[in-house]
Design a protein around this motif. Structure first.
Motif, short mmCIF file in Angstrom:
data_model
loop_
_atom_site.label_atom_id
_atom_site.label_comp_id
_atom_site.label_asym_id
_atom_site.label_seq_id
_atom_site.Cartn_x
_atom_site.Cartn_y
_atom_site.Cartn_z
N THR A 1 9.40 3.24 0.04
CA THR A 1 8.92 2.38 0.44
C THR A 1 10.39 1.69 2.12
N TRP B 1 0.84 -0.95 -0.18
CA TRP B 1 0.18 0.66 0.15
C TRP B 1 0.92 1.49 0.11
N LEU B 2 1.90 1.14 1.19
CA LEU B 2 2.84 2.47 1.41
C LEU B 2 3.53 2.73 -0.21
N SER B 3 3.87 1.71 -0.39
CA SER B 3 4.60 2.07 -1.97
C SER B 3 3.92 2.32 -3.05
N ARG B 4 2.70 1.92 -3.42
CA ARG B 4 2.29 2.22 -4.30
C ARG B 4 1.62 4.47 -3.94
N ARG B 5 2.21 4.32 -2.55
CA ARG B 5 1.89 5.67 -2.99
C ARG B 5 2.78 6.60 -2.95
N ILE B 6 4.31 6.34 -2.08
CA ILE B 6 5.04 6.91 -2.19
C ILE B 6 6.93 6.24 -3.23
N GLU C 1 5.66 3.42 -12.12
CA GLU C 1 6.14 4.63 -10.81
C GLU C 1 6.46 6.04 -12.01
#
Length: 175
Positions: free
Chosen positions: A58, A48-53, A174
């Motif tokens: 991450t 989840w975090l890697s999709r955002r940052i 990304e």
């Protein structure tokens, strides 16, 4: 070269907790159970975090606080505080595993993926096998928290170097 992760294997960590704070075997079992649960729960959080940052961010921005938590546990004056910092570490320290695999698979060609997976995994495992020997020797010394402090410091250096080296090489999703 020894791997930082090998400096804090569970058996040496359990021994350190026993000798430093008198942690019983049953308490150690409960602690390592919850440590494992937090570590496992971190995998979907990492996705989840890697999709955002991003994948590299991450890896780095979860690993650095994890390393600081390990170092703080080494210096903690009480068992509850040491266990708290070690549980924080458990919740963050493995988020680099799925993100690293995803990153490597994304930046190499399909034909290179198996070789890339081996190239990134085998050296880490071999290096980790030498570290417990050094950690044991350090543990036998006067300040028994050296392996935890060295592990945390080496991981922070590793993460900063990783960030500097790969922050501009983005996987296709990304870009």
């Amino acid at each position: 070269m020894p791997s930082p992760r090998g400096f804090v294997v569970q058996s040496l960590l359990a021994l350190w907790l026993f000798e430093r704070f008198g942690l019983s075997l049953s308490q150690a079992g409960v602690f390592f159970f919850w440590s494992g649960v937090l570590s496992a729960l971190s995998f979907p959080v990492a996705a989840w975090l890697s999709r955002r940052i991003g994948l590299i961010n991450t890896m780095v921005f979860t690993h650095i606080p994890s390393s600081f938590a390990l170092m703080l546990a080494a210096l903690a004056p009480t068992l509850p505080l040491a266990l708290f910092f070690l549980l924080v570490r458990a919740a963050l320290s493995q988020m680099d595993v799925p993100t690293r695999s995803s990153y490597v698979m994304a930046v190499v060609t399909e034909a290179e993926r198996a070789a890339a997976a081996s190239f990134t995994s085998v050296p880490r495992s071999l290096a980790a096998s030498a570290s417990p020997v050094l950690a044991g020797a350090l543990f036998a010394g006067s300040f028994r928290a050296w392996p935890l402090l060295i592990c945390g410091a080496l991981k922070i250096v590793y993460d900063l170097l990783l960030l500097m080296q790969f922050r501009r090489l983005k996987p296709p999703e990304e870009c």
